[in-house]
Design a protein around this motif. Sequence first.
Motif, PDB file in Angstrom:
ATOM      1  N   SER A 167       0.205   4.341   0.731  1.00 45.83           N
ATOM      2  CA  SER A 167      -0.172   4.920   2.125  1.00 45.83           C
ATOM      3  C   SER A 167       0.273   4.193   3.148  1.00 45.83           C
ATOM      4  O   SER A 167       0.877   5.510   4.081  1.00 45.83           O
ATOM      5  CB  SER A 167      -1.633   5.486   2.307  1.00 45.83           C
ATOM      6  OG  SER A 167      -2.186   5.772   3.228  1.00 45.83           O
ATOM      7  N   SER A 188     -13.828   3.580  -6.383  1.00 44.32           N
ATOM      8  CA  SER A 188     -13.239   2.184  -6.338  1.00 44.32           C
ATOM      9  C   SER A 188     -13.809   0.920  -6.656  1.00 44.32           C
ATOM     10  O   SER A 188     -15.452   1.936  -7.152  1.00 44.32           O
ATOM     11  CB  SER A 188     -13.016   1.738  -5.078  1.00 44.32           C
ATOM     12  OG  SER A 188     -13.775   1.193  -3.994  1.00 44.32           O
ATOM     13  N   PHE A 225      -7.233   4.398  -0.567  1.00 37.28           N
ATOM     14  CA  PHE A 225      -7.025   5.488  -1.591  1.00 37.28           C
ATOM     15  C   PHE A 225      -8.122   6.237  -1.164  1.00 37.28           C
ATOM     16  O   PHE A 225      -9.134   5.771  -1.356  1.00 37.28           O
ATOM     17  CB  PHE A 225      -8.255   3.947  -2.868  1.00 37.28           C
ATOM     18  CG  PHE A 225      -7.511   4.239  -4.196  1.00 37.28           C
ATOM     19  CD1 PHE A 225      -6.833   5.499  -4.464  1.00 37.28           C
ATOM     20  CD2 PHE A 225      -8.613   5.299  -4.885  1.00 37.28           C
ATOM     21  CE1 PHE A 225      -6.724   6.073  -5.989  1.00 37.28           C
ATOM     22  CE2 PHE A 225      -8.723   5.622  -6.180  1.00 37.28           C
ATOM     23  CZ  PHE A 225      -7.661   6.145  -6.928  1.00 37.28           C
ATOM     24  N   VAL A 252      -6.893  -1.422  -4.543  1.00 41.18           N
ATOM     25  CA  VAL A 252      -6.640  -0.691  -5.999  1.00 41.18           C
ATOM     26  C   VAL A 252      -5.212  -0.309  -6.452  1.00 41.18           C
ATOM     27  O   VAL A 252      -4.338   0.747  -5.859  1.00 41.18           O
ATOM     28  CB  VAL A 252      -6.917   0.822  -5.465  1.00 41.18           C
ATOM     29  CG1 VAL A 252      -7.462   2.032  -5.634  1.00 41.18           C
ATOM     30  CG2 VAL A 252      -8.367   0.223  -4.799  1.00 41.18           C
ATOM     31  N   CYS A 308       0.870  -0.700  -0.216  1.00 42.41           N
ATOM     32  CA  CYS A 308       0.081  -0.091   0.221  1.00 42.41           C
ATOM     33  C   CYS A 308       0.947   1.291  -0.146  1.00 42.41           C
ATOM     34  O   CYS A 308       1.578   1.065   0.905  1.00 42.41           O
ATOM     35  CB  CYS A 308      -1.248  -0.067   1.327  1.00 42.41           C
ATOM     36  SG  CYS A 308      -2.045   1.496   1.312  1.00 42.41           S
ATOM     37  N   TYR A 362     -11.712  10.906  -9.384  1.00 41.51           N
ATOM     38  CA  TYR A 362     -10.318  10.688  -8.434  1.00 41.51           C
ATOM     39  C   TYR A 362      -9.348  11.344  -9.945  1.00 41.51           C
ATOM     40  O   TYR A 362     -10.214  11.566 -11.075  1.00 41.51           O
ATOM     41  CB  TYR A 362      -9.615  10.052  -8.267  1.00 41.51           C
ATOM     42  CG  TYR A 362      -9.192   9.030  -9.226  1.00 41.51           C
ATOM     43  CD1 TYR A 362      -7.403   9.777  -9.920  1.00 41.51           C
ATOM     44  CD2 TYR A 362      -9.144   7.530  -9.538  1.00 41.51           C
ATOM     45  CE1 TYR A 362      -7.211   7.976 -11.060  1.00 41.51           C
ATOM     46  CE2 TYR A 362      -8.725   6.882  -9.862  1.00 41.51           C
ATOM     47  CZ  TYR A 362      -7.499   7.263 -10.665  1.00 41.51           C
ATOM     48  OH  TYR A 362      -7.041   5.907 -11.957  1.00 41.51           O
ATOM     49  N   SER A 368      -0.202   0.651  -5.803  1.00 40.40           N
ATOM     50  CA  SER A 368      -1.311   0.404  -5.113  1.00 40.40           C
ATOM     51  C   SER A 368      -1.383   0.878  -3.732  1.00 40.40           C
ATOM     52  O   SER A 368      -0.943   0.951  -2.978  1.00 40.40           O
ATOM     53  CB  SER A 368      -0.616  -1.266  -4.995  1.00 40.40           C
ATOM     54  OG  SER A 368      -0.501  -1.939  -6.407  1.00 40.40           O
ATOM     55  N   TRP A 369      -2.926   0.185  -3.499  1.00 42.49           N
ATOM     56  CA  TRP A 369      -3.174   1.058  -2.624  1.00 42.49           C
ATOM     57  C   TRP A 369      -4.665  -0.049  -1.349  1.00 42.49           C
ATOM     58  O   TRP A 369      -5.346  -0.933  -2.351  1.00 42.49           O
ATOM     59  CB  TRP A 369      -4.510   2.378  -2.058  1.00 42.49           C
ATOM     60  CG  TRP A 369      -3.488   3.574  -2.177  1.00 42.49           C
ATOM     61  CD1 TRP A 369      -3.410   4.569  -1.531  1.00 42.49           C
ATOM     62  CD2 TRP A 369      -3.330   3.841  -3.777  1.00 42.49           C
ATOM     63  NE1 TRP A 369      -2.337   5.705  -2.238  1.00 42.49           N
ATOM     64  CE2 TRP A 369      -2.335   5.483  -3.325  1.00 42.49           C
ATOM     65  CE3 TRP A 369      -3.042   3.774  -5.110  1.00 42.49           C
ATOM     66  CZ2 TRP A 369      -2.059   6.598  -4.737  1.00 42.49           C
ATOM     67  CZ3 TRP A 369      -2.708   4.261  -5.602  1.00 42.49           C
ATOM     68  CH2 TRP A 369      -1.704   5.847  -6.227  1.00 42.49           C
ATOM     69  N   CYS A 409      -0.490  -4.936   0.996  1.00 45.94           N
ATOM     70  CA  CYS A 409      -2.190  -4.726   0.688  1.00 45.94           C
ATOM     71  C   CYS A 409      -2.587  -6.452   0.955  1.00 45.94           C
ATOM     72  O   CYS A 409      -2.828  -7.876   0.843  1.00 45.94           O
ATOM     73  CB  CYS A 409      -2.792  -4.541  -0.484  1.00 45.94           C
ATOM     74  SG  CYS A 409      -1.964  -2.724  -1.167  1.00 45.94           S
TER      75      CYS A 409
END
Length: 327
Positions: free
Chosen positions: A258, A291, A280, A268, A256, A298, A274-275, A263
Motif C-alpha cells: 500500500s 489480521s 491492510f 501481514v 508494504c 477478507y 506484504s502490508w 514494513c
Amino acid sequence: PERVRRFIKMDPGMVCTLCMDPFGRDENIINSGGQVWHEGCFVCVQCFQPFPEGVFFEHDGRKYCEHDFHALFAPCCSGCGEFIIGRVIRAMSQCWHPKCFKCVYCHTELADVGFVKNQGRPLCKKCNADFKGGTKKFCQKCSLPIQGEHIVYKFQVVHPHHFNCHKCGKTLTANCREKDGELYCLRCYDNMESSICAACRRPIEGRIIHALGKTWHPEHFVCAHCEKAFEGRRHYEKKGQAYCERDYKFLFGDVCFSCTKPCRGDVVTVLNKSWCIQHFRCTACDIKLASSRGGARYADMDERPYCKRCFEKVPVELRRRLKKQAE
C-alpha cells in the motif's frame, strides 16, 4: 552539308553575290550553287565566320556553319543536351537520341521496346509495374527514382541530400530529425532536446518514464539489482536507486504493497504480498481487514483484498472471469 569550289579564272563583268563588287585579276573566287563570292564574303549568315573546311549547311537559301545550323534548326536531345543528327526520338514533348531515351530507373534503352509515362518520366514496363505496386518510389524533389535511403518530409518521399540542417547547414542523411517543420542533423537535434534519457544520454522521442527525478526510455528504466526493465510494474526506491519488488525484499526486507515503504513492526503477508498491519484494508471501502489483531475477514479478488460486503457487490460473472484468469 555542301562544299565550296574554288577557282581563279574569272569572266569579265563577274561580281560578288554579297557585296556586288567586281573581283581582282588574281583573286580567288568561290563558286557555290552557280553564284560567286569573294572569299571574305562567303561566311555564315549567323556568326559571320568562314566555314570550317569549306563545309556549310543551307536553309531557305541562306548558308550556315555546322554549329549555327544545329543550334537554329537541329533538335536538342533532352538526355545529353547535344544536337541530334540522324534519327530523332520524339516522346513526352521532347526530342532524344535513340541511345539517350532510357528508363529512368533501370536505364534500359526504350527507343525500340516502348515505354510507359509515369509522373512525367519514361519507364520500361517492368519498372512501371514495380512503381505502381509501391515497391519503388520517386523523389518528389528531383523526380529521380529513390534507390537508397530516403526520408518523408512534409508528407513527401525525398532524398535526404537535397536538404541541409536548419542549424549548422550540414547536408542531411536519413538519420536527420524534424522539429517544428524544420530538418536538423542528429547532433543538432540531440542538443536541442531537453528530455534526455538518464541511462543512454540520448533524446527521448516517444514514451517517457519520469522516476527518481529523471527521465528515461521505458526500456532503459531497469532494476538496479537484476537490470530487468520494469515495463509498467511498480518500482521501489532506495538511496536514489530503483528496485523491483523481489529484489527490494531480498535486499532490504518486506515492502508494504500500500505505502511502498519497508514494513516496520508486525507484517501481514497474504496473496504473495506484504502490508504494514495498519495498511491492510479493503481495496474498495478502506475498512481494516483481519489480521492477528482482529478485523473484518477478507476475500481475494484479482490478487487484492476486499471485505466480504464489498466482495458480494461484485457481479458473479466478473468474479468468475477474474478467478479463471488467475488460474
